[in-house]
Write an enzyme that holds these catalytic residues in place. Structure first.
Site, PDB file in Angstrom:
ATOM      1  N   GLN A  68       4.449  -3.864   1.898  1.00 41.62           N
ATOM      2  CA  GLN A  68       4.416  -6.004   2.535  1.00 41.62           C
ATOM      3  C   GLN A  68       4.399  -6.469   1.591  1.00 41.62           C
ATOM      4  OE1 GLN A  68       0.369  -7.388   3.985  1.00 41.62           O
ATOM      5  NE2 GLN A  68      -0.226  -5.138   3.028  1.00 41.62           N
ATOM      6  N   GLU A  87       0.292  -1.239  -0.116  1.00 43.52           N
ATOM      7  CA  GLU A  87      -0.108  -0.046   0.154  1.00 43.52           C
ATOM      8  C   GLU A  87       0.503   0.917  -0.155  1.00 43.52           C
ATOM      9  OE1 GLU A  87      -3.608  -1.622   2.762  1.00 43.52           O
ATOM     10  OE2 GLU A  87      -2.332  -0.938   3.632  1.00 43.52           O
TER      11      GLU A  87
END
Length: 768
Positions: free
Chosen positions: A588, A475
């Site tokens: 991530q 993100e």
């Protein structure tokens, strides 16, 4: 000391790995402890706060939650959040000198235990005030036998001195964003603001002194008592709580009343016994045992406790939020965590819970259709953050840790959620063989999400179909084109939609005709799906075996994260949002997540190449990241790296310095611990057959765990020392399984014992 109950009821397990223990009271770490020492059953959840306290000097976050109790916490807000329930556990005990509190300054005079063996929260406190002293022990549970029922038992033993004691056990009458409503005597009713959901609580209390019942002082609904305490006296306070949640007030109150009136609530020892029996049955069906690594065993027991406390298999109206019911984090919203990190655990240990979690997605399918239509697409686009109705509940703005207001684009751009839900449906079906679920719920989800991707991708002049302007799992990078994870998951999702169409046409032609007619799904549209699937770009380079995370990623600034080792804040705060977006630093697992969730599409050599490429660039700014990396590393036999990721994931909750634990435990990381152990080190996959490819770390001399697969219950026992695996089946018909690619027949009473570690050229597969 005289009177029931026996003191052993309040004793924690002797084995340290079967409990979580904390001593004393530390105001800096108290909110973290409250999350860890949570009790719940998927319907009721209570944080591990002190019961006897003086709120004037002892502050904490909201303590009690009821699944599905969503409402608008702030006037004018469009976002529904989980509303804290009134904390029914609170009691006030006072002497002539002031309140009795469970916060003594001497650390060893107060103890808190989470009892994994029985699913209980225990506390033990010694209180002294001048010549008066007493020992205060508590036992608390949220029943796993009757989920609308909770129990609290306090045992007060007077050690010395005489004192006049006053007890106030009346339930609270107010709550945050809850408006009181009329209720029958003994029952309180509230209505959430905005959503209009009703909550009812009924409390039944009794007090005994040296085994003799003591009536309440004054009106029964006041639930107050007073007496003169003397040395040797034992006071037992037992409180049963019935809860109900419903759209209508009468239905909520009836649910709470039924819980208190049922045979399970006939007496509190019965409630305790039935809960412990149900809890132990669930523990036997799910606990992973490790020999040789006590820290890993402690982490897995902690994970198993919280994973078993999170779902309610009886309620398809709710799912598991990112923090479960353990805290207020993310407003109680449901994310992709549930299908990617949690669902495999339930498929393999608790299929009924897995089915219910996916039924929630079936129930919110219309909201997903509405979101897709609003954005100009067909099919179903699930909410990135989902509450009770399934409408998009992602906030438009948030206050970042650097105190700046940031726009949140995930609700508009993080579209991979629809493929993640489809993955959950497919995984469940592969694990359970539940054709009824597929015909009733699953097929429609697979078809409508496949339809979404076929409308989301656009065929362009280069001959490829592209998905532009999305956010992948990473993100840090917004509005990117052709994110590899998103595109490959979309291709997979379309493929599963086509596969389920073929299956239904053959296995249930009548159901297929009705569903096609209802969805207006014709042959021309299915042909279009096949074209999109064939032309969708992947970003894969067959020469290097690397996926480019998204178009243009390789040209971004390469930053050496080793230079920032030991940081305590996320990388986007260090670099700033703009520079982070212009860099290769990722939040991530993104491409690595593709290898974790779809191993059948990512051969070992490709997974290894992409792990080498992206792991050094990952800032692990999400609790999903370490367990996802750990799963891939474990499957590749990189056990040292996998164990390191395992420990990182465990530390998110079990490290006292953990950031963000005040908002609740990290459910995804806990599911990830199980995945590293079972899907990674044991190499379990579920496809047409159940397969094992054990690669345990040397430190884990033995790894044992139960599994359920297609109505077959089995126990797996892996010896790293002997390089041997033993699989025993205790129920269900015989079946073929594979160990390191070799076929075996498993049946009841005939365990399989095999050596492992031989060459195996078959890629891991099966879609879990």
């Amino acid at each position: 000391m005289r009177g029931y109950p026996h003191h052993r009821l309040f004793e924690p397990p002797r084995a340290s790995e079967m409990r979580l223990t904390a001593f004393g009271y530390d105001p800096l770490r108290e909110v973290n402890r409250q999350s860890r020492f949570f009790i719940g059953n998927g319907f009721l959840g209570v944080r591990g706060d002190r019961v006897f306290s003086d709120r004037a000097v002892f502050q904490s976050l909201p303590d009690a939650y009821v699944a599905g109790l969503f409402g608008q916490a702030e006037p004018g807000s469009e976002i529904a959040n989980l509303i804290p329930a009134p904390d029914w556990r609170r009691m006030r005990l006072t002497t002539s000198t002031g309140p009795v509190v469970q916060t003594p300054p001497e650390a060893q005079r107060s103890r808190l235990d989470l009892d994994y063996a029985r699913g209980l929260l225990l506390s033990d406190t010694f209180y002294e005030e001048g010549p008066f002293a007493l020992r205060l022990r508590l036992l608390q549970l949220a029943s796993h036998d009757c989920r609308a029922l909770a129990l609290q038992v306090a045992c007060l033993d007077v050690l010395r001195g005489d004192a006049f004691l006053a007890l106030d056990a009346a339930p609270p009458q107010t709550g945050v964003a809850l408006d009181p409503q009329p209720g029958a005597p003994g029952f309180s009713v509230w209505r959430t603001r905005g959503s209009g959901i009703h909550l009812s609580l009924g409390v039944r209390s009794n007090v005994t002194i040296d085994g003799e019942a003591r009536p309440s002082t004054g009106a029964p609904e006041r639930q107050s008592w007073n007496w003169t305490a003397s040395p040797g006296q034992r006071i037992v306070i037992a409180r049963l709580v019935g809860a109900g949640r419903a759209r209508q007030a009468a239905d909520a109150e009836a649910m709470a009343r039924q819980a208190l009136a049922g045979p399970a609530a006939s007496a509190w020892p019965t409630v305790l016994d039935r809960h412990v029996s149900a809890w132990r049955k669930r523990w036997r069906a799910s606990a992973v045992r490790v020999t040789g690594d006590s820290d890993a065993q402690a982490a897995l027991n902690y994970a198993t406790y919280h994973l078993n406390s999170a779902p309610n298999p009886e309620d398809p109206a709710v799912s598991i939020g990112a923090r479960g019911l353990t805290g207020h984090g993310y407003g109680g919203h449901v994310f992709w965590d549930t299908e990617t990190l949690l669902l495999p655990y339930y498929c393999a240990t608790w299929p009924e819970a897995a089915r219910t979690l996916l039924s929630y997605r079936g129930r919110t399918l219309d909201a997903a259709r509405a979101k897709a239509e609003r954005l100009g697409y067909r099919g179903a686009l699930y909410a990135w953050e989902s509450a009770d109705t399934g409408a998009e509940s992602t906030p438009h703005e948030t206050l970042a840790p650097d105190r700046r207001v940031r726009r949140v684009l995930c609700g508009e751009q993080e579209h991979h959620i629809s493929a993640d839900v489809a993955l959950g449906v497919w995984r469940y079906w592969r694990w359970t063989g539940d054709d009824a679920f597929m015909l009733e719920i699953g097929a429609e989800i697979l078809l409508e999400t496949a339809r979404f991707w076929s409308s989301r991708a656009r065929l362009e002049a280069d001959g490829g179909s592209h998905i532009r302007g999305v956010i992948g799992p990473d993100e840090y990078h917004e509005g990117v084109d052709d994110n590899a994870f998103t595109n490959q998951m979309a291709r997979w999702n379309i493929g599963r939609g086509l596969a389920i169409a073929r299956w239904m046409a053959e296995a249930a032609p009548g159901c297929w005709r009705r569903l096609r007619r209802r969805l207006s799904l014709g042959a021309d549209e299915l042909k279009h799906w096949r074209g999109v699937r064939r032309t969708l770009v992947s970003g894969f380079d067959p020469r290097t075996l690397l996926y480019e995370q998204f178009a243009g990623y390789d040209g971004l600034e390469d930053i050496d994260l080793a230079a920032y080792e030991g940081r305590s804040v996320p990388m986007d705060l260090i670099l700033g949002q703009d520079r982070t977006q212009r860099s290769q630093v990722i939040k991530q697992a993104d491409v690595v997540a593709l290898a974790a969730f779809l191993p059948e599409l990512v051969p070992e050599a490709t997974a290894a190449a992409n792990l080498r490429r992206y792991a050094p660039r990952c800032g692990h700014g999400s609790s999903l990241s370490a367990p996802t990396h750990g799963l891939v590393a474990a499957r590749l036999g990189q056990t040292d790296a996998a164990l390191d990721y395992f420990r990182r994931a465990a530390a998110l909750d079990l490290n006292d310095a953990a950031i963000g634990l005040s908002e609740g435990v990290h459910m995804a990381a806990l599911g990830g611990l199980w995945q590293i152990a079972v899907l990674g080190f044991a190499g379990v996959t579920a496809g047409r057959t159940l397969a094992f490819r054990p690669r345990p770390p040397e430190a884990w001399s033995r790894l044992r765990f139960p599994l359920m697969w297609r109505n077959r219950r089995m126990t797996v026992d892996i010896s790293a020392t002997d390089r041997e695996i033993r699989i025993s089946q205790t129920s269900g018909p015989a079946s073929a399984i594979r160990i390191d690619g070799r076929r075996h027949i498993l049946s009841r009473g005939r365990p399989i014992v095999a050596r492992f570690g031989a060459a195996d050229n078959t890629p891991p597969g099966g879609g879990i």
